[in-house]
Each structure stands twice: as structure tokens, then as C-alpha cells.
Motif scaffolding. Structure first.
Motif: not given
Length: 309
Positions: A59, A63, A128, A131-132, A135-136, A139-140, A147, A150, A210
Motif C-alpha cells: 500500500f 501510494k 499524511s 488524513r490516514a 481520507g480513506n 477502504l475502512v 486500521r 494505514l 478521524s
């Protein structure tokens, strides 16, 4: 089973269920049911993360490849961006403001470039990390996995980006008279400790971001303040000469300054041990272990809440 007659009809009373009167918690315990997405124990969580190590690496690489896929220079921007930042800082702080006092030209330029590259590593890991999760969310919510994968993968992405940029850093050091020596081997433990520290920060910021997406708008100001306080563009002891000693000590003990100083000491011939705070390796190890462990535990505590609501 009993039978009773009423108006020529027969009524049959059912046998009481053995589950009658049990609460939902008792029923779940009886039949071995668990809460979907429940947080596992800390050591079990760490074991699950280790089982996803190939996903984390893949991953992060994906990215990194996609980051500059729309730019014509592609991955070269990984190097160009911090170099341009270093050039701007040199023009403003080195030439105009005289922040290079106490250092020769051949020391100050690799000093500045090293500081920009190393701080950029921490800065990007934090940004980053914010937003882990937020911003995902797709996927989560779609897949079940730890988790923490990420933010850890994002910190690993930034490490890979720095390693790519280190080629240019080595060229700059050699161009100004700092040639490869045994001290360059110290780069490996310094980067390993900084990665642990950055990973812990990314985990902390991932949980905070989050639930508070606006944190991503605030963090650039926080990081800019941290950069100016960490001696990226100047030597802290020299610039604060004549000020109370505790101010310089506090600034040199902050983790960003610690990791920059270690990299400079390892890479630059003219940057000796007198520029380092006492017990610098103990400080580097302490920051890395404490922040990594606290970040991991802090993130794990909210594992079942990510992606909900």
C-alpha cells in the motif's frame, strides 16, 4: 405438551424455550457470538498487524507511485520539492538574514539541505497521518483489517521517499567536501529511530484526524512553527548565544532537532560533536520508543470506532 378443549377446539401450548429470559449479552455468550469489529487485545492487535505487513508495504509503495503520477517529472518531485525549499531558505536565511553565522559556506549548505530533508520526513508523516483514516473511509468501511495499517503505511511511504532523496543529499554533501566515511553508517540507526518516532506521531494524528477533519487545516501552521523552532535554517546554540541557556537546551532537546543533528553529525565533516546536545542518542531513542508506544496504544484504544458515524 398439554392439551385443552375450548369450543370444540384443541389448543396446544409450546414447550418453553431454554433461551427465554436470557439477555442479549447472555445469549451471545451462550452461542459464542462476538461484536462485529470489536477491538482485539493489544498483543493480538500487534500480531494481526504483523500478519498484514505485506499489505502495509504494498500500500505504501502504491501510494508513493501514485503521488506524482499526473506530473510530467513524476517521482523526481520527491527530490525537487525539498531542494527548492532549501534554495528558498538559503536565499532568505543564509544570504539575507545571515543565519549561517558560525559556519563556513561548505558546511552551511549541506547543513541546510540535510535539515530540510529530515524535517520534511517528519512533516509529511504527520500530515499524511492526519488524513490516514478520514481520507480513506471507503477502504475502512469496506474491508476488515487493523486500521493502524494505514498510518503506518503512510509513515513507511515517507521513509521510502526520503531514501530516494538521500541520493541527492549525498551528492550535495560530497560537492561541499563531506566525503563518505565510517560516520555515514550512523545514518542507518538515526533514520530507524526517526521512523519509529514518525510512525507514533502518524498514529496519534490519525486518531485525532478521524474525528476532527479540520485538524488537517490547522496542522500546516503547527508544523511551520515547529520547523522554525527546530533549527532547520540555523544553528540553535549560535543563534541563541547570549540568551538564557535553558532556551537553547529545550529547543535542542525537541525531537525534530535531535534527529536533524544526528544526521548532520553523521553526514557533514565540519559538523562536530560540540554541536550536539548531551546524551543525544539517548534522547533519540527515548523519543522514538515513547512516542511509538504511546501512539500505538492511543490509536488501538479507538480501533472499533474508526469509519463509524
Amino acid at each position: 405438551m398439554s392439551e385443552t378443549t375450548h369450543d370444540a377446539g384443541v389448543a396446544v401450548s409450546a414447550t418453553p424455550s431454554p433461551d427465554d429470559g436470557l439477555s442479549r449479552r447472555e445469549l451471545a455468550a451462550k452461542y459464542g457470538l462476538t461484536v462485529s469489529g470489536a477491538r482485539p487485545g493489544l498483543f493480538e492487535y500487534a500480531r494481526q498487524l504483523w500478519g498484514r505487513r505485506h499489505f502495509i508495504l504494498a500500500f505504501s509503495q502504491a501510494k508513493l507511485t501514485a503521488q506524482y503520477s499526473q506530473a510530467k517529472l513524476g517521482q523526481l518531485w520527491q527530490v525537487v520539492t525539498p531542494l527548492l525549499n532549501a534554495l528558498v531558505y538559503y536565499l532568505i536565511f543564509g544570504l539575507i538574514l545571515g543565519a549561517n553565522r558560525g559556519m563556513s559556506h561548505d558546511v552551511y549548505i549541506p547543513f541546510l539541505v540535510t535539515g530540510v530533508f529530515v524535517f520534511h520526513f517528519t512533516q509529511n508523516s504527520v500530515m499524511s497521518g492526519v488524513r490516514a483514516i478520514s481520507g480513506n473511509l471507503g477502504l475502512v468501511r469496506a474491508l476488515h483489517f487493523p486500521r493502524a495499517s494505514l498510518p503506518i503505511s503512510f509513515a513507511l511511504q515517507q521513509l521510502q521517499q526520503l531514501l530516494f532523496s538521500m541520493i541527492v543529499l549525498f551528492i550535495v554533501a560530497c560537492a561541499f567536501g563531506s566525503y563518505p566515511s565510517l560516520s555515514w553508517l550512523l545514518i542507518v540507526p538515526a533514520l530507524a529511530l526517526q521512523f519509529l518516532f514518525n510512525m507514533g506521531l502518524a498514529l496519534i494524528m490519525a486518531r485525532a484526524g478521524s474525528k476532527t477533519p479540520d485538524l488537517a487545516q490547522l496542522m500546516p501552521f503547527v508544523m511551520r512553527t515547529w520547523m522554525y523552532a527546530s533549527g532547520v535554517m540555523f544553528s540553535i546554540p549560535i543563534m541563541l548565544e547570549g540568551k538564557p541557556a535553558w532556551i537553547a537546551d529545550v529547543l535542542q532537546w525537541n525531537p525534530a532537532a535531535v534527529y536533524m543533528d544526528l544526521m548532520r553529525y553523521a553526514l557533514i565533516d565540519g559538523y562536530g560533536g560540540e554541536n550536539l546536545p548531551p546524551h543525544v542518542w539517548a534522547l533519540a531513542l527515548g523519543w522514538a520508543v515513547v512516542v511509538a508506544v504511546l501512539g500505538f496504544v492511543y490509536f488501538w484504544k479507538a480501533e472499533e470506532r474508526y469509519g463509524r458515524g
